[in-house]
Design an enzyme around this catalytic site. Sequence first.
Site, short mmCIF file in Angstrom:
data_model
loop_
_atom_site.label_atom_id
_atom_site.label_comp_id
_atom_site.label_asym_id
_atom_site.label_seq_id
_atom_site.Cartn_x
_atom_site.Cartn_y
_atom_site.Cartn_z
CD GLU A 97 -2.71 1.08 2.61
OE1 GLU A 97 -2.40 0.28 3.51
OE2 GLU A 97 -3.62 1.91 2.73
CG ASP B 288 -2.76 9.22 7.66
OD1 ASP B 288 -2.75 8.01 7.95
OD2 ASP B 288 -3.02 9.66 6.53
CE1 TYR C 220 -7.19 0.13 7.55
CE2 TYR C 220 -6.18 0.56 5.42
CZ TYR C 220 -6.13 0.60 6.80
OH TYR C 220 -5.01 1.12 7.42
#
Lengths: 405, 261
Positions: free
Chosen positions: B44, B55, B168
């Site tokens: 990824e 993030d 995911y």
Amino acid sequence: MKLKNEQEQKVKAGRYGKNFGGQYVPETLMTELEKVNKVFNELKDDAAFKAELHELLNNYANRPSLLYYAKNMTEDLGGAKIYLKREDLNHTGAHKINNVIGQVLLAKHLGKKRLICETGAGQHGVATATIATLMGMECEVFMGEEDTKRQRLNVYRMNLLGAKVKAVTTGSRVLKDAVNAALQDWASRSEDTFYVMGSAVGPAPFPEMVKHFQSVISKESKKQLQEQAGRLPDMVVACVGGGSNAIGSFAAYIQDPTVKLVGVEAAGKGVQTDKTAATIERGTVGIFHGMKSMFMQNEDGQINPVYSISAGLDYPGVGPEHAALAECNRAQYVGITDDEAVAAFDYIAKEEGIVAAIESCHAVAYVQKIAPTMAKDQIIICTLSGRGDKDVASIAKYKGVQIDE
Amino acid sequence: MSNLAQIFKNQKVFIPFIVADDPDFETTVKNITALAKGGADIVELGIPFSDPVADGAVIQQADLRAFEAGVTTQTVFEIVAAARKETDVPLVFLTYLNIVFKYGYARFLKKCQQLGVSGLVIPDLPYENRDEIVPLAAKYDVDIIPLITPTSGQRIQKIAKAASGFIYVVSSVGITGERDSFFAGLSNLVAEIKEYTDVPTAIGFGIHTAQQAAEMAKIADGVIIGSAIVDIVAKEKTNAPQALEKYTQEICTALRTKVEQ
């Protein structure tokens, strides 16, 4: 009417105009946003909720705010009659409290114990800290480190009110970065926390919710001007960063085609320089902070740093409804530079005895330009979104004057 | 649809994450190759964004290093093209929607197809807006990898049913970064996803040790490790390839031996 259809469309999907708005946030926040949307739509027209809201607006926040005929400015500029919508007279000194009271009441209904928010100039942070204290809730304010320096007085006020101020040290350390940090915090603990969004930006339903609670500005001004002058204004002027006071100032007039709506953006050192925050004029369509709107960005879609003397307008995006109003030419957006805004700060102080926020002075500067070009029987309403006490030190510094804070 | 789902057929899948152009072009190409050599099933690759709201600090710092190196969307495609001369490891991009939007959805997806990038993970593209890109992505054989989180609740069904490639599964609430504990209901979360779809699942967010990876592989079909790997790149800099290969071997061994027991 084309505009009306567009307005109706957006209510359904949280979209504005062709395709602005929407919800572009991490999945972690989606369930929470659904809850916020639900409680907002259930309560916004509920009689008991409205009564509770108006009780606080009128008896705590000092509404209705005055619509003041600025005789000296009008005579000096020699054109249109100028009326000032005095949001600076609200408790906590700005329009921000209108929206905070509304959102915090929703947060209470959702059973939240903790409020978070972003703040640029500190006015929204102060308003949120104030209402948090009033309601007995915990409050954490995210503020770019750069802004904590520009607005030290407001940082102290927030601390005084019992709020924690978190200085954000990522990115360019201004309002945009404060929004990032607040969104991250919300994603980490949405179970007990409500994000009180301060501007008409972010994912749906925030832009609509902020407009709803800020529209009290134009609902009042419409009624007040009717009483004072017996008619509609010809023009409504307000400053635009994210655009909450502007959308609130415009809301009641959007369907009145004779009323010209003007949003004043911060041009910083000049609209055509790279030190500007004039998003509608210089930005392009993008997706950021949960919404599709206009942003200052490079060709890769990286968000550019923006600049304005005013911490409250120092934001690289604009609310999606403003992007849509600009797109269909219902509202016009113009830029005012730092120098022009600082001159207006002086001007309104000396003419009217009002120390207005540097953000609001961008709108005043535009009025100084446009009023003389209009006929004497025409009317401008200019929103003074906040008071300028917080800016006195930095304006003195800008002009090279040393004063002790 | 891509061939991503096929990769999960035979074994537990390891998906390491690195940021493109961190710390530079050549090292990124070598890192991709080293991860593949170490046993990674899918790599990824993050396309840096100025404001990565999903993030944590480690990946934010990596993005900054990449910007320092002058990364652009074009550079990232060139990195992939260079890596493709060394390895045919399946690749997915992680980036924020504005990067794809500004490049042009069709143009971006076409580029992915040309370079053999099989999927896109876009943290700020929720289910509600997937139609903006998913039908177009299908045309170019690219999967838009959906995320399901501990807060997804009633949304799980519709997200799972519409998924392709892999899902995911976010291990905990909040943002990326190493963690020592995860959402307690992860097994139930994955079990619920399995009720609605055969599309494989990979767990990510916070995993950093081989033991954690093995635990997660008992729950899901694959494991994604981001911040821990990005941290190795930060520390080892241009020596990262060797360190990444070794780390990948350790994780793959842990994933596969523990599972076979």
